[in-house]
Scaffold this motif. Sequence first.
Motif, PDB file in Angstrom:
ATOM      1  N   LEU A  23       0.661  -1.089   0.115  1.00  9.14           N
ATOM      2  CA  LEU A  23      -0.020  -0.003  -0.024  1.00  9.14           C
ATOM      3  C   LEU A  23       0.910   1.278   0.134  1.00  9.14           C
ATOM      4  N   VAL A  24       2.058   1.320   0.988  1.00  6.64           N
ATOM      5  CA  VAL A  24       2.722   2.398   0.970  1.00  6.64           C
ATOM      6  C   VAL A  24       3.619   2.693  -0.355  1.00  6.64           C
ATOM      7  N   ALA A  25       3.823   1.221  -1.304  1.00  8.09           N
ATOM      8  CA  ALA A  25       4.583   1.575  -2.338  1.00  8.09           C
ATOM      9  C   ALA A  25       3.726   1.912  -3.498  1.00  8.09           C
ATOM     10  N   ALA A  26       2.478   1.859  -3.436  1.00  4.95           N
ATOM     11  CA  ALA A  26       1.551   2.179  -4.550  1.00  4.95           C
ATOM     12  C   ALA A  26       1.274   3.699  -4.120  1.00  4.95           C
ATOM     13  N   VAL A  27       1.216   4.037  -3.083  1.00 10.21           N
ATOM     14  CA  VAL A  27       0.933   5.551  -2.839  1.00 10.21           C
ATOM     15  C   VAL A  27       2.136   6.359  -3.311  1.00 10.21           C
ATOM     16  N   LEU A  28       3.163   5.886  -2.837  1.00 10.22           N
ATOM     17  CA  LEU A  28       4.501   6.390  -3.480  1.00 10.22           C
ATOM     18  C   LEU A  28       4.659   6.493  -5.030  1.00 10.22           C
ATOM     19  N   ILE A  29       4.215   5.412  -5.393  1.00 10.43           N
ATOM     20  CA  ILE A  29       4.336   5.400  -6.993  1.00 10.43           C
ATOM     21  C   ILE A  29       3.525   6.411  -7.372  1.00 10.43           C
ATOM     22  N   ALA A  30       2.163   6.384  -7.029  1.00  8.59           N
ATOM     23  CA  ALA A  30       1.203   7.211  -7.549  1.00  8.59           C
ATOM     24  C   ALA A  30       1.544   8.770  -7.436  1.00  8.59           C
ATOM     25  N   VAL A  31       2.174   9.154  -6.350  1.00  6.17           N
ATOM     26  CA  VAL A  31       2.636  10.654  -6.355  1.00  6.17           C
ATOM     27  C   VAL A  31       3.908  11.022  -6.857  1.00  6.17           C
ATOM     28  N   PHE A  32       4.845  10.039  -6.902  1.00  2.53           N
ATOM     29  CA  PHE A  32       6.275  10.421  -7.418  1.00  2.53           C
ATOM     30  C   PHE A  32       6.623   9.977  -8.813  1.00  2.53           C
ATOM     31  N   SER A  33       5.810   8.999  -9.348  1.00  8.25           N
ATOM     32  CA  SER A  33       6.247   8.263 -10.320  1.00  8.25           C
ATOM     33  C   SER A  33       6.003   9.275 -11.582  1.00  8.25           C
ATOM     34  N   ASN A  34       6.860   8.888 -12.810  1.00  9.31           N
ATOM     35  CA  ASN A  34       6.372   9.665 -14.147  1.00  9.31           C
ATOM     36  C   ASN A  34       5.407   8.927 -14.720  1.00  9.31           C
ATOM     37  N   GLU A  35       4.412   9.320 -15.327  1.00 10.00           N
ATOM     38  CA  GLU A  35       3.452   8.365 -15.876  1.00 10.00           C
ATOM     39  C   GLU A  35       3.659   7.340 -16.861  1.00 10.00           C
ATOM     40  N   HIS A  36       5.021   7.567 -17.384  1.00  9.34           N
ATOM     41  CA  HIS A  36       5.445   6.455 -18.407  1.00  9.34           C
ATOM     42  C   HIS A  36       6.135   5.284 -17.626  1.00  9.34           C
ATOM     43  N   TYR A  37       6.458   5.502 -16.391  1.00 11.58           N
ATOM     44  CA  TYR A  37       7.287   4.483 -15.800  1.00 11.58           C
ATOM     45  C   TYR A  37       6.450   3.704 -14.550  1.00 11.58           C
ATOM     46  N   ASP A  38       5.012   4.048 -14.679  1.00 10.50           N
ATOM     47  CA  ASP A  38       4.026   3.643 -13.568  1.00 10.50           C
ATOM     48  C   ASP A  38       4.099   2.190 -13.525  1.00 10.50           C
ATOM     49  N   GLY A  39       4.075   1.538 -14.490  1.00 10.47           N
ATOM     50  CA  GLY A  39       3.889  -0.237 -14.818  1.00 10.47           C
ATOM     51  C   GLY A  39       5.131  -0.912 -14.348  1.00 10.47           C
ATOM     52  N   ALA A  40       6.165   0.015 -14.794  1.00 16.51           N
ATOM     53  CA  ALA A  40       7.527  -0.816 -14.576  1.00 16.51           C
ATOM     54  C   ALA A  40       7.707  -0.640 -12.822  1.00 16.51           C
ATOM     55  N   TRP A  41       7.393   0.426 -12.254  1.00 23.26           N
ATOM     56  CA  TRP A  41       7.307   0.504 -11.030  1.00 23.26           C
ATOM     57  C   TRP A  41       6.489  -0.086  -9.936  1.00 23.26           C
ATOM     58  N   LEU A  42       5.416  -0.292 -10.370  1.00 21.06           N
ATOM     59  CA  LEU A  42       4.273  -1.335  -9.864  1.00 21.06           C
ATOM     60  C   LEU A  42       4.843  -2.766  -9.807  1.00 21.06           C
ATOM     61  N   GLY A  43       5.378  -3.118 -11.066  1.00 18.22           N
ATOM     62  CA  GLY A  43       5.972  -4.607 -11.285  1.00 18.22           C
ATOM     63  C   GLY A  43       7.218  -4.641 -10.297  1.00 18.22           C
ATOM     64  N   LEU A  44       8.154  -3.643  -9.973  1.00 19.01           N
ATOM     65  CA  LEU A  44       8.888  -3.790  -8.976  1.00 19.01           C
ATOM     66  C   LEU A  44       8.429  -3.802  -7.848  1.00 19.01           C
ATOM     67  N   ALA A  45       7.435  -2.995  -7.472  1.00 21.13           N
ATOM     68  CA  ALA A  45       6.824  -3.132  -5.815  1.00 21.13           C
ATOM     69  C   ALA A  45       6.342  -4.616  -5.786  1.00 21.13           C
ATOM     70  N   LEU A  46       5.717  -5.105  -6.743  1.00 25.32           N
ATOM     71  CA  LEU A  46       5.258  -6.483  -6.744  1.00 25.32           C
ATOM     72  C   LEU A  46       6.363  -7.507  -6.379  1.00 25.32           C
ATOM     73  N   GLY A  47       7.408  -7.466  -7.112  1.00 29.98           N
ATOM     74  CA  GLY A  47       8.485  -8.300  -6.869  1.00 29.98           C
ATOM     75  C   GLY A  47       9.215  -8.022  -5.558  1.00 29.98           C
ATOM     76  N   ALA A  48       9.139  -6.770  -4.992  1.00 32.02           N
ATOM     77  CA  ALA A  48       9.730  -6.587  -3.705  1.00 32.02           C
ATOM     78  C   ALA A  48       8.833  -6.955  -2.553  1.00 32.02           C
ATOM     79  N   SER A  49       7.472  -7.101  -2.925  1.00 33.35           N
ATOM     80  CA  SER A  49       6.673  -7.732  -1.896  1.00 33.35           C
ATOM     81  C   SER A  49       6.620  -9.263  -1.637  1.00 33.35           C
ATOM     82  N   VAL A  50       6.800  -9.848  -2.860  1.00 31.90           N
ATOM     83  CA  VAL A  50       7.167 -11.279  -2.850  1.00 31.90           C
ATOM     84  C   VAL A  50       8.633 -11.562  -2.066  1.00 31.90           C
TER      85      VAL A  50
END
Length: 92
Positions: A23-50
């Motif tokens: 949840l914290v990673a998703a909020v940080l990605i939504a606030v600070f990420s460039n819209e072109h890299y959102d998918g990559a950051w969300l995938g990285l967040a899922l990998g880090a969660s695993v």
Amino acid sequence: MTEEALPRVAARGTVSAVWGFALVAAVLIAVFSNEHYDGAWLGLALGASVVLSLVIQIATQEKRGFVSRLASSVSGALIILAIATGVIYLIH
């Protein structure tokens, strides 16, 4: 001598820690990420969660319920990040 399983409160705590991270990673990605890299950051967040799930569950040193706790934490993180993906793509 019978071994006790991980107490229910501790098991919930290990799962909710991963959900909180997602949840914290998703909020940080939504606030600070460039819209072109959102998918990559969300995938990285899922990998880090695993990885975080594995580390936390191995650190408990309790083999009973390992798979169910791991599945619960990863599934919850996946659902949180999937909802975040939808929200992020709607607002961008």
